[in-house]
Design a protein around this motif. Structure first.
Motif, mmCIF file in Angstrom:
data_model
loop_
_atom_site.group_PDB
_atom_site.id
_atom_site.type_symbol
_atom_site.label_atom_id
_atom_site.label_comp_id
_atom_site.label_asym_id
_atom_site.label_seq_id
_atom_site.Cartn_x
_atom_site.Cartn_y
_atom_site.Cartn_z
ATOM 1 N N ASP A 363 0.846 -1.187 0.000
ATOM 2 C CA ASP A 363 0.000 0.000 0.000
ATOM 3 C C ASP A 363 0.886 1.243 0.000
ATOM 4 O O ASP A 363 1.969 1.259 0.598
ATOM 5 C CB ASP A 363 -0.890 0.043 1.252
ATOM 6 N N THR A 364 0.421 2.291 -0.674
ATOM 7 C CA THR A 364 1.083 3.600 -0.609
ATOM 8 C C THR A 364 0.389 4.425 0.475
ATOM 9 O O THR A 364 -0.838 4.594 0.437
ATOM 10 C CB THR A 364 0.992 4.328 -1.955
ATOM 11 N N HIS A 410 4.581 10.418 0.005
ATOM 12 C CA HIS A 410 4.064 9.077 -0.276
ATOM 13 C C HIS A 410 5.152 8.021 -0.095
ATOM 14 O O HIS A 410 6.262 8.153 -0.619
ATOM 15 C CB HIS A 410 3.512 9.004 -1.699
ATOM 16 N N TRP A 411 4.811 6.959 0.638
ATOM 17 C CA TRP A 411 5.735 5.861 0.909
ATOM 18 C C TRP A 411 5.020 4.529 0.697
ATOM 19 O O TRP A 411 3.850 4.390 1.041
ATOM 20 C CB TRP A 411 6.258 5.926 2.353
ATOM 21 N N ILE A 412 5.753 3.566 0.149
ATOM 22 C CA ILE A 412 5.201 2.228 -0.093
ATOM 23 C C ILE A 412 5.689 1.287 1.002
ATOM 24 O O ILE A 412 6.885 1.243 1.322
ATOM 25 C CB ILE A 412 5.611 1.699 -1.475
ATOM 26 N N VAL A 413 4.745 0.522 1.572
ATOM 27 C CA VAL A 413 5.072 -0.441 2.636
ATOM 28 C C VAL A 413 5.516 -1.743 1.981
ATOM 29 O O VAL A 413 4.744 -2.372 1.238
ATOM 30 C CB VAL A 413 3.859 -0.699 3.545
ATOM 31 N N GLU A 414 6.758 -2.158 2.255
ATOM 32 C CA GLU A 414 7.290 -3.369 1.643
ATOM 33 C C GLU A 414 7.640 -4.396 2.717
ATOM 34 O O GLU A 414 8.092 -4.032 3.815
ATOM 35 C CB GLU A 414 8.533 -3.052 0.814
ATOM 36 N N PRO A 415 7.424 -5.674 2.422
ATOM 37 C CA PRO A 415 7.744 -6.725 3.399
ATOM 38 C C PRO A 415 9.244 -6.989 3.452
ATOM 39 O O PRO A 415 9.988 -6.661 2.523
ATOM 40 C CB PRO A 415 6.988 -7.936 2.871
ATOM 41 N N GLU A 418 9.488 -13.328 2.822
ATOM 42 C CA GLU A 418 8.616 -13.856 1.781
ATOM 43 C C GLU A 418 7.221 -14.119 2.338
ATOM 44 O O GLU A 418 7.056 -14.667 3.436
ATOM 45 C CB GLU A 418 9.201 -15.146 1.210
ATOM 46 N N LEU A 419 6.205 -13.704 1.592
ATOM 47 C CA LEU A 419 4.825 -13.902 1.992
ATOM 48 C C LEU A 419 4.152 -14.889 1.041
ATOM 49 O O LEU A 419 4.415 -14.887 -0.164
ATOM 50 C CB LEU A 419 4.065 -12.572 1.965
ATOM 51 N N HIS A 420 3.284 -15.710 1.577
ATOM 52 C CA HIS A 420 2.585 -16.695 0.756
ATOM 53 C C HIS A 420 1.433 -16.042 0.008
ATOM 54 O O HIS A 420 0.731 -15.191 0.548
ATOM 55 C CB HIS A 420 2.051 -17.833 1.633
ATOM 56 N N GLY A 421 1.249 -16.451 -1.229
ATOM 57 C CA GLY A 421 0.167 -15.911 -2.017
ATOM 58 C C GLY A 421 0.472 -14.484 -2.456
ATOM 59 O O GLY A 421 1.628 -14.053 -2.546
ATOM 60 N N ASP A 422 -0.607 -13.745 -2.719
ATOM 61 C CA ASP A 422 -0.468 -12.353 -3.143
ATOM 62 C C ASP A 422 -0.125 -11.500 -1.922
ATOM 63 O O ASP A 422 -0.910 -11.406 -0.970
ATOM 64 C CB ASP A 422 -1.759 -11.873 -3.790
ATOM 65 N N ALA A 423 1.049 -10.852 -1.954
ATOM 66 C CA ALA A 423 1.497 -10.059 -0.803
ATOM 67 C C ALA A 423 0.518 -8.941 -0.487
ATOM 68 O O ALA A 423 0.380 -8.529 0.665
ATOM 69 C CB ALA A 423 2.880 -9.481 -1.081
ATOM 70 N N ARG A 424 -0.204 -8.460 -1.526
ATOM 71 C CA ARG A 424 -1.132 -7.358 -1.309
ATOM 72 C C ARG A 424 -2.357 -7.762 -0.490
ATOM 73 O O ARG A 424 -3.122 -6.908 -0.049
ATOM 74 C CB ARG A 424 -1.574 -6.766 -2.643
ATOM 75 N N ASP A 425 -2.541 -9.038 -0.305
ATOM 76 C CA ASP A 425 -3.651 -9.504 0.523
ATOM 77 C C ASP A 425 -3.260 -9.612 1.998
ATOM 78 O O ASP A 425 -4.120 -9.859 2.839
ATOM 79 C CB ASP A 425 -4.126 -10.876 0.036
ATOM 80 N N ASN A 549 -5.677 4.452 -11.768
ATOM 81 C CA ASN A 549 -5.125 4.145 -13.086
ATOM 82 C C ASN A 549 -4.271 2.892 -13.077
ATOM 83 O O ASN A 549 -3.856 2.421 -14.130
ATOM 84 C CB ASN A 549 -4.303 5.329 -13.602
ATOM 85 N N THR A 550 -3.969 2.360 -11.897
ATOM 86 C CA THR A 550 -3.141 1.163 -11.826
ATOM 87 C C THR A 550 -4.020 -0.067 -11.731
ATOM 88 O O THR A 550 -5.154 -0.019 -11.241
ATOM 89 C CB THR A 550 -2.209 1.226 -10.604
ATOM 90 N N THR A 551 -3.483 -1.192 -12.166
ATOM 91 C CA THR A 551 -4.268 -2.433 -12.199
ATOM 92 C C THR A 551 -4.432 -3.039 -10.810
ATOM 93 O O THR A 551 -5.366 -3.804 -10.582
ATOM 94 C CB THR A 551 -3.566 -3.463 -13.107
ATOM 95 N N ASP A 552 -3.516 -2.696 -9.899
ATOM 96 C CA ASP A 552 -3.610 -3.308 -8.572
ATOM 97 C C ASP A 552 -4.344 -2.404 -7.585
ATOM 98 O O ASP A 552 -4.237 -2.553 -6.381
ATOM 99 C CB ASP A 552 -2.212 -3.631 -8.041
ATOM 100 N N TRP A 553 -5.085 -1.462 -8.120
ATOM 101 C CA TRP A 553 -5.797 -0.523 -7.253
ATOM 102 C C TRP A 553 -6.900 -1.243 -6.483
ATOM 103 O O TRP A 553 -7.726 -1.946 -7.070
ATOM 104 C CB TRP A 553 -6.374 0.605 -8.104
ATOM 105 N N ARG A 554 -6.909 -1.082 -5.166
ATOM 106 C CA ARG A 554 -7.930 -1.698 -4.311
ATOM 107 C C ARG A 554 -8.860 -0.605 -3.821
ATOM 108 O O ARG A 554 -8.420 0.359 -3.195
ATOM 109 C CB ARG A 554 -7.279 -2.418 -3.118
ATOM 110 N N PRO A 555 -10.164 -0.691 -4.101
ATOM 111 C CA PRO A 555 -11.069 0.387 -3.694
ATOM 112 C C PRO A 555 -11.124 0.545 -2.174
ATOM 113 O O PRO A 555 -10.907 -0.410 -1.428
ATOM 114 C CB PRO A 555 -12.429 -0.054 -4.256
#
Length: 791
Positions: A363-364, A410-415, A418-425, A549-555
């Motif tokens: 997330d940003t 703006h900052w992006i939170v990075e792990p 390693e995370l299982h599955g989609d890290a964005r979840d 505008n990005t494909t990984d945008w989560r409402p």
């Protein structure tokens, strides 16, 4: 008035009234007789106690202060004198109370707080709630709805339909009662009417007391309750030979209640506790003396009785006013940010529960400092190689705090694993280790063992470009969320957290003083603070930034239904107390009218409360009556000199002062002096903003010392004894203070000077009439008085 001969004759008269001695029959050896006679004696004493309790309760037998004491005002009862003092004091405080019809000095704060109470919106203040609740009560009685914000000094009350006269009237009533209680203190301490009147006049016609107690401020109830606690304690102490009777318990509990009410107005009420507490400790120490003949069980009973009346009762009363505070302030308000998320979610309409959302990896986000409201920020500019003090930097990319919304926040939170599955979840949780990548420069937040620009003890924050893999460990930060359990999610808005550097164990922190130099655009410095217990190291995530505008945008999730949560009273109370103390300690900003304690007794500076227009040339300037304040300073010095001279004389075997006079000077005068010391000297250790009005409680104590010194100088005799006789105390002849016509004349002369001093300063006290430059400069007795319209 009586002639000198009649006063001298009165001194020789003996009173048949029972009075205590330093030793009561209860501490004598056992009376001879049989067990039956002991039972008879016990029943007789119980009957005597029952008969006397009603008289003791209402002061029917309080020694000389209820009798002719050498100054008799023919046909005038004591309550008439008290009523006259009150009416004069009240008249001086309510005269022209409508002026100025605008916000004056600290009314900008305490009027605002009264409005918040009436709107039931939670606010934060460093003072306990009672005095502010009193102001709000005045508004409630007259139908004020709290609509006015009191934003600026000078804002019109009339244009905004504010019942400001009623809001000012209640403090004025409290202020008018202060000289009345001062009179009562002196009378109960055994001083003649003329001395008590002089003491009361020192505060009744004092300009500083008048201006501070006729506005929407907290000091009037504070000083009144302080004086009431001293009065109640003196009444209690005078009943020490009637221990554990109903009046004894009543006055002790009233002392405890008065002390609690003092503390419930302002934290400086602790000084009244220190005064009475010291006197109680000395009293208990004397009771412990084996020469008193009291068993250890009896002394223990005294200790627990005082612990109940002077500790348990005050704590209960103090807690009660905070319960009222929380019960009234049920809505979200300006004070939310000072409290924890758990506390905020107990308030109606709080945005936390409704708008908070969990933070996922990648997330940003924008991070905002909880205290200064600055956003974590970075830009391509770099630290200079060498700072002004000669220290060397890393020349890395600058990381600062910026008060405005900006894409560089703006900052992006990075792990970091390693995370299982989609890290964005995956939701970021308490104690997770993360990295923060700056969006605009594509670099990662870092701190290292290099000193920051302004504080050599704190570490520098910069960013890492990802090239030197040996620096990877310096980019690891642990998310520590305040007041949550294990595995709690990291939430926007509602999670107060520290970002703790894993290798160095420092918390990310920012501050506003000093700011960075021009090379950093005077933005706030961000550095690593080694004190992980520092509450100013907490941050919040303001929002999750979304790019549709990005494909990984989560409402953004839909707002949740607002649920007001519950939190225990004692937990809320403890949190608020800690926050009050912390913020009180950091009130160190400069103010043009702030002054140090050394200035106060001498009136070296005052406070400009309000100024009118250049045409009317009116102003309200808080300054004391010079006659009152400088006379009190002299009395304090004389008191110390008398005690020193007396001790020197005693060392040489001389006894220049009769025992009754010495005892009165040391006991009552010493108590008043102790009160002045406790209400004055602690301010020298405070680093927060201080003003002349902080001296008002100490000034009242100095007026009591002045009365004691005047009595000592004016007469070698005293009203003696004044304590209430118990059922077993031996009878003692009573003497009365000998007050000469000359003494009465001097007292009235001082009173006339006090009135003259008051009238001279009155235009500055009431803000009317306006003064021309010559009149202003004539009233500037000291060059340090910063009066307006002097030119």
């Amino acid at each position: 008035m009586h002639s000198q001969d009649r006063l001298s004759n009165r001194k020789q008269r003996l009173s048949p009234s029972p009075e205590p001695t330093s030793r009561s029959l209860s501490s004598s050896p056992a009376l001879p007789g049989t067990a039956g006679s002991d039972v008879v004696l016990k029943h007789a004493l119980a009957a005597k106690k029952s008969q006397n309790e009603e008289k003791l309760m209402f002061g029917k037998e309080f020694g000389a202060s209820g009798k002719d004491d050498g100054v008799q005002i023919k046909g005038v009862k004591e309550y008439t004198i008290v009523l006259v003092i009150f009416l004069i004091s009240l008249g001086l405080r309510v005269w022209n109370i409508r002026h100025p019809a605008a916000v004056v000095f600290d009314e900008v704060h305490f009027g605002k707080f009264a409005s918040y109470y009436l709107r039931r919106e939670f606010f934060f203040d460093v003072h306990p709630p009672l005095a502010k609740l009193i102001l709000a009560f005045a508004g409630y009685v007259v139908g004020y709805d709290g609509h006015f914000e009191f934003d600026n000094i000078g804002d019109s009350y009339i244009e905004n339909n504010v019942p400001y006269v009623a809001l000012r009237a209640l403090p004025a009533i409290f202020g008018a009662l202060i000289p009345v209680v001062a009179y009562g203190i002196m009378r109960e301490s055994g001083y003649p009417v003329v001395v008590a009147l002089l003491t009361a006049s020192l505060s009744a016609v004092d300009n500083a007391h008048i201006v501070q107690t006729r506005l929407i401020l907290l000091d009037a109830p504070l000083v009144f309750f302080m004086a009431a606690s001293f009065y109640a304690y003196i009444r209690f102490y005078k009943l020490r030979y009637s221990e554990f009777t109903r009046p004894w318990w009543t006055w002790m509990i009233l002392t405890g209640i008065s002390l609690a009410l003092t503390l419930s107005c302002k934290m400086v009420g602790l000084f009244a506790f220190m005064t009475v507490g010291t006197a109680v400790a000395v009293d208990l120490w004397n009771l412990l003396d084996i020469k008193r003949g009291l068993s250890i069980e009896h002394v223990t009973k005294h200790f627990f009785a005082r612990a109940f009346g002077l500790i348990f009762v005050p704590i209960s009363v103090y807690l009660f006013w905070f319960w009222v505070h929380f019960a009234v302030l049920t809505k979200s308000g300006t004070g939310d940010d000072f409290m924890s998320p758990a506390f905020q979610q107990t308030l109606q309409d709080s945005p936390l529960g409704r708008n908070a959302e969990p933070i996922h990896y990648y997330d940003t986000i924008t991070l905002q400092h909880k205290g200064t409201k600055g956003f974590l920020h970075s830009h391509p500019d770099r630290y200079p190689l060498k700072y002004d003090d000669g220290r060397i930097s890393s020349t890395g990319q600058q990381v600062t705090a910026y008060p405005f919304n900006d894409t560089n926040n703006h900052w992006i939170v990075e792990p970091t694993e390693e995370l299982h599955g989609d890290a964005r979840d995956h939701i970021v949780r308490h104690q997770d280790v993360i990295m923060l990548r700056h969006v605009q420069t594509n670099t990662t937040l870092l701190t290292h063992d290099v000193a920051c620009p302004t504080l050599a003890t704190n570490t520098e924050f910069t960013t890492w470009d990802g090239e030197d893999m040996d620096r990877l460990e310096d980019t690891l930060f642990e998310v520590r969320i305040d007041d949550v359990g294990a595995n709690a999610p990291w939430m926007t808005k509602s999670s107060h957290f520290q970002l703790v550097h894993v290798p160095l164990k420092v918390a990310m922190w920012t501050h506003t003083d000093p700011v960075l130099p021009d090379w950093a655009y005077k933005q706030q410095e961000v550095n690593g603070n080694k004190n992980l217990k520092d509450k100013t190291t907490f941050w919040i995530v303001d929002e999750v930034v979304r790019d549709p505008n990005t494909t990984d945008w989560r409402p953004k999730p839909a707002p949740k239904e607002r649920v007001v949560k519950k939190l225990g009273f004692f937990r809320k109370f403890a949190e608020l107390q800690v926050s009050m103390l912390q913020h009180n300690a950091i009130l160190t900003d400069s103010h043009p009218y702030a002054s140090g304690p050394i200035n106060w007794p001498f009136l070296l500076s005052g406070i400009s409360f309000w100024t009118g227009t250049d045409e009317d040339r009116k102003q309200v300037y808080m300054i004391g009556n010079p006659i009152s304040w400088w006379l009190c300073v002299m009395a304090l010095s004389v008191f110390v000199g008398i005690l020193g001279a007396d001790q020197l004389a005693k060392r040489r075997g001389l006894m220049p002062i009769p025992d009754p006079t010495r005892n009165r000077l040391y006991n009552s005068g010493g108590f008043f002096m102790l009160a002045w010391i406790f209400h004055y000297l602690p301010f020298f250790s405070m680093s927060r903003q201080l003003f002349l009005h902080h001296y008002l409680p100490a000034h009242l104590c100095s007026t009591l010392v002045t009365g004691a010194v005047f009595n000592f100088i004016a007469s070698e005799t005293v009203n003696f004894p004044i304590s209430v006789a118990g059922p077993l105390t031996r009878r003692r002849p009573r003497t009365y203070a000998e007050i000469s016509i000359k003494t009465i004349f001097v007292a009235f002369a001082i009173g006339a000077l006090l009135v003259a001093g008051f009238l001279f300063i009155a235009p500055l006290t009431y803000g009317s009439p306006g003064l021309n430059p010559e009149e202003v400069n004539r009233r500037r007795l000291l060059s340090t008085w910063t009066l307006h319209y002097a030119k």
